[in-house]
Scaffold this motif. Structure first.
Motif: not given
Length: 140
Positions: A129-135
């Protein structure tokens, strides 16, 4: 997601007449904190590393003479392999347990899921989820 896809299938098992000394050795060699006690393929109890410490050592029992049936928790809670993540966590919470044997519709042991396994899954989900938000984060 069915719990069977998350559970470990390599469950460490023993019979109720085995000594707790044998159980402790098996736990150490397998790097696990519990042994599911079975009658055939059906789980009938569980012995944890905490049971060994409190029920055997704490009560001054002889590990070579004490058997799994003397110290196992025999009111074992299991979960059906088709149950979901949330049902498993609810069972653990309701019963105050950290290890949950997984059974098929014939009540035969097919795996085990632990609180640590579930925490690891949640950590992985949070990372994704963090990766999606960062992207998707705009640059300023």
């Amino acid at each position: 997601m069915p719990i069977e896809s998350l559970a470990r299938s390599d469950v460490v098992t023993a019979h109720e007449d085995e000594s707790v000394q044998e159980l402790a050795t098996r736990m150490d060699e397998s790097h696990v904190g519990s042994v599911v006690i079975t009658d055939g393929d059906e789980p009938i109890g569980i012995v944890t590393d905490r049971d060994l410490a409190t029920r055997v050592l704490g009560d001054g029992m002889d590990p070579a003479e004490t058997t799994a049936s003397d110290v196992m928790s025999d009111n074992i809670t299991t979960v059906d392999q088709t149950a979901g993540f949330y049902e498993a966590t609810e069972l653990m919470s309701e019963h105050g347990i950290r290890r949950l044997p997984v059974c098929d519709d014939s009540n035969e042991l097919v795996g085990i899921i632990t609180a640590d396994d579930l925490n690891e899954l949640l950590a992985d989900e949070h990372l994704q989820l963090s990766d999606v938000i960062q992207a998707q984060r705009p640059e300023y």
